[in-house]
Enzyme design. Structure first.
Site, PDB file in Angstrom:
ATOM      1  N   SER A  65       0.795  -1.227   0.000  1.00  0.00           N
ATOM      2  CA  SER A  65       0.000   0.000   0.000  1.00  0.00           C
ATOM      3  C   SER A  65       0.823   1.269   0.000  1.00  0.00           C
ATOM      4  O   SER A  65       0.279   2.370  -0.115  1.00  0.00           O
ATOM      5  CB  SER A  65      -0.969  -0.008   1.180  1.00  0.00           C
ATOM      6  OG  SER A  65      -0.292   0.270   2.373  1.00  0.00           O
ATOM      7  N   LYS A  91      -6.440   3.849   8.763  1.00  0.00           N
ATOM      8  CA  LYS A  91      -5.524   4.801   8.146  1.00  0.00           C
ATOM      9  C   LYS A  91      -6.075   6.223   8.186  1.00  0.00           C
ATOM     10  O   LYS A  91      -5.342   7.179   8.449  1.00  0.00           O
ATOM     11  CB  LYS A  91      -5.224   4.375   6.705  1.00  0.00           C
ATOM     12  CG  LYS A  91      -4.296   3.154   6.622  1.00  0.00           C
ATOM     13  CD  LYS A  91      -4.192   2.607   5.200  1.00  0.00           C
ATOM     14  CE  LYS A  91      -3.155   1.489   5.119  1.00  0.00           C
ATOM     15  NZ  LYS A  91      -3.090   0.876   3.780  1.00  0.00           N
TER      16      LYS A  91
END
Ligand SMILES: [Ca+2]
Ligand SMILES: [Ca+2]
Ligand SMILES: [Ca+2]
Ligand SMILES: [Ca+2]
Ligand SMILES: [Ca+2]
Ligand SMILES: [Ca+2]
Ligand SMILES: [Ca+2]
Ligand SMILES: [Ca+2]
Ligand SMILES: [Ca+2]
Ligand SMILES: [Ca+2]
Ligand SMILES: [Ca+2]
Ligand SMILES: [Ca+2]
Lengths: 202, 202, 202, 202, 202, 202
Positions: free
Chosen positions: E98, E141
């Site tokens: 990611s 996140k």
């Protein structure tokens, strides 16, 4: 024999014999040389080869690198063009020294442009001096060769006693050559060089 | 002796002695140099050699690289041509330092073109300065040499006491040289250099 | 002393001291430089050396590479000629930092052509700046040196207290120098440079 | 302070602080540059360094390679001369990111020829942009520095709260600088550049 | 926002988002290019990166190497200058795909000299053709980004449904862009190029 | 079909078929060539590929390197430009030989600039001579292709019997080509070359 003939139609492919969990099997050793313009160099070995079989490839190459002139090979190709030796099927692990003669034959076929005879299969360890050393599984290998329609099989001289174990019916349908030097293998397995004249006439 | 003679007929092959699970055995060290046109370089070691035996090969090469002028060797060949050392049989793992003298002898034979005497076998560790250091299994190795038709055996000086363990009947049929420097090995094991005149006359 | 003297007769060999399972032992560090014509380069380390001992060799080389002018060494040789450091016996695993002084001494001996004194043995870690750092096993090492006929031993300054453990009778027969910089080791261990005139006169 | 002063007397050595099984300890980072004539190149890391500590060395080098002009460093030396970073004692495994500032300082000291102040020790991770990131073990490290006679300690800004854990008596005898950029470390730790005139006058 | 702004003040640093054992976290990707005079070449990856994350860096680099002209990048710098990508903190293992968008952004920032906006954080896998592929942990996140004072977050288009899981109060304070091509990321995250005139006037 | 069409819009991307824990799945093979100015060279393989799948990529490349002229490929690009093959998603481990045809197709698409047809998916091992060898999971792969909106599927000739296992309703909606040489795959899967005139007119 149609299928096997197709596999060795082009120079660079030779027919070997292996012992597997389920008896014996025919395997093909494929070799290629890269176009010099691609910048490829060195040696690539694929087909999930084990340590011993990778060493067989190195031995075959060093044999050609040191005896190339004697064998009338264009050895400069080994410098300028990447060599790749592959043994399908790609996912099946393979090992052992008995593909030595097959690897040497595939490489000489590739370098000389002489195809390997499609009716010939072979097995045998090769030493750095070109000696053909004994291997295991002669019986299973000859049965597999016969099954695959092969008519001529090359085995190491020191494996001649193992021929007693091969069923009479199979032995009668196979021409078996027992060899002690890899140059005998090359003489028996490679198609004659097509002369330029011959090729032009074809 | 026909078989063994054949193995060392060409320069680059020397006869060693090993201890195996089943007593002792004769082994052949084969060395080759690639044709410079093939572009091969560096050192290739095959035969399923263990760490210690691979180091023996490096020591043999460094000995020749640093003492080459003294030994009157064409050391430039080590730069321009790939070196390959192989120990058949390819599938049998091998290890230990005792092939040091055999590797050195095979390499010097190759570089000088002088074949190794087919009736000579040898065992001994070599140090970087060329000293021959003691090894194990003298008894088994001499029995194996005798069995294989060898008539002359080279062992390390410091292994002389181990000769007491070798049966009288075997000892009597073997000429044993106890050496402390690898140059003694070379002097005893290599055939005399064939002079160009001699070769031309042959 | 005949045997040991022989080991260090040529430049490039120095006598070290190690602790083994069976007390202490004398070991020899051998170094060689390849003939530039052989094309060898880089550094080769053999003798079944462990990680720490391999790092000692790298430290010794970097010390000479960065301090070479100060030590009046022909440092260009380290570029043009492959370096090999070997520690017999080849099959015995060895490790630890205490061979640092011995490796440095063997390399300087090789580069200068000055042999190492055959009556001197040494032990000590070397740092990248040339400091001699303390090591273990002083007692066992001095006993082994004495046993081997060595008369002068070099140890790290910070190991001086360990001398109390060495039996009086042994200590009295050994000259022990406690050093803190590897340049002291070199001054004590190397034979004087033979001048060209001297050599010519000999 | 005699002993520590000696360690950092020459450019290329900086004093770090580590946490060990037995509290904290002072450690020295040593850096060297090979003479260009030796042909050495690349980076060598020794001292049984773990993965994280090896990466710290790579970060320190990349920081200097990308910020060298700004720091007025002779960055061409990093191309032409092999770099070696060593952390004694050679047999003790070491790891962790907190030697980042010390490695950077040792390298800058080496490149500029400015010695590191012998009364200064330091600890701190360095990022690729030169930021000083927090580390662990501040208390043990300051106790070790004090014990070793260090009078000035550099720690990461974000570790300032950890100073509360340090005994009052120790804190009072230490000058502690909390820094956030490695350039602050360099300004505090390096001796002033000796001008050529100064050196000539000395 | 003072602290984060500082991290991305210079070109070559981008703010990413990671999932950790304790929820989400902000991480910084730092990239540097070596001065050509230092002779550095190749790619260095540090920060205890796992296999997948190292491959993300290779993908980011190959994307720039094949699309550089289209993106108007000085791609010759990738040849002449060593690239280093580091992810602090140095001792914390990191893995996963990611960080692909963040690595690409840091590299483009470095090559163009355009800093990354300090109020922007991003997450997303990048394919070799520049597509932004979905990742995990969107909720954690975004909470971490919000906590760190970030006001704009870039996520993969195919992760839009995950925004439903983010608490309303947090979502309202964040500008979220859902992107499918890394060129959108670059357009949103990079500060406008400072023209030479602008810089001179400043 | 919008999504898939997008994936193969640019040359260098081909659609493959894989067997996963949850049946079959479509996967994309992406290939890129670096700008020569970036100095990239060699082959990079990413996507957490297993040993067998990495060998497939080597076989695809060697096939093109040795047969490039016959296939009218600009093989010089393989020398001057780094090749990267990636298989998203980046964190999912992948293995097996059945992506051989897809890798070969992606590479030929890249080299020729001809995009791969977006409605075509393929599966099959490739040998070094370009033969298409049988693979597993035909049923799951065809179901996955159908599910993803693919209308044409290429399978190995020797897998034709496996088509019996595919549900009638799915088979009727798919055009299946059974092939034995990778050149058939290329002819079926690549869009016609856009002529320069055509491109100018567009
Ligand atoms: Ca094996
Ligand atoms: Ca076999
Ligand atoms: Ca071993
Ligand atoms: Ca042995
Ligand atoms: Ca170790
Ligand atoms: Ca030791
Ligand atoms: Ca680790
Ligand atoms: Ca630390
Ligand atoms: Ca992994
Ligand atoms: Ca991640
Ligand atoms: Ca595997
Ligand atoms: Ca597959």
């Amino acid at each position: 024999l149609a299928k096997d003939e197709q596999r060795t139609a082009l120079p660079g492919v030779a027919t070997g014999l292996a012992v597997t969990g389920a008896g014996g099997d025919v395997l093909y050793i494929e070799a290629s040389l890269a176009d010099p313009e691609t910048g490829a160099s060195g040696v690539t070995l694929t087909g999930q080869l084990g340590d011993v079989m990778k060493e067989s490839a190195q031995i075959a190459l060093s044999y050609l690198r040191s005896r190339g002139v004697e064998l009338e090979l264009p050895v400069g190709d080994l410098k300028d063009r990447g060599v790749h030796i592959h043994v399908p099927a790609g996912a099946v692990p393979k090992d052992g020294p008995s593909a030595g003669v097959t690897m040497t034959t595939a490489l000489v076929s590739l370098l000389t442009g002489r195809p390997v005879r499609s009716d010939v299969a072979m097995t045998g360890e090769v030493s750095l001096t070109g000696r053909v050393l004994p291997i295991g599984g002669v019986k299973q290998k000859l049965l597999a060769a016969h099954q695959a329609g092969i008519t001529t099989v090359l085995i190491p001289k020191r494996n001649e006693p193992d021929l007693d174990d091969v069923p009479e019916t199979v032995r009668e349908q196979l021409t078996v050559h027992a060899v002690s030097d890899v140059r005998e293998v090359l003489a028996l397995a490679l198609e004659p060089a097509r002369t330029r004249e011959h090729a032009a006439a074809a």
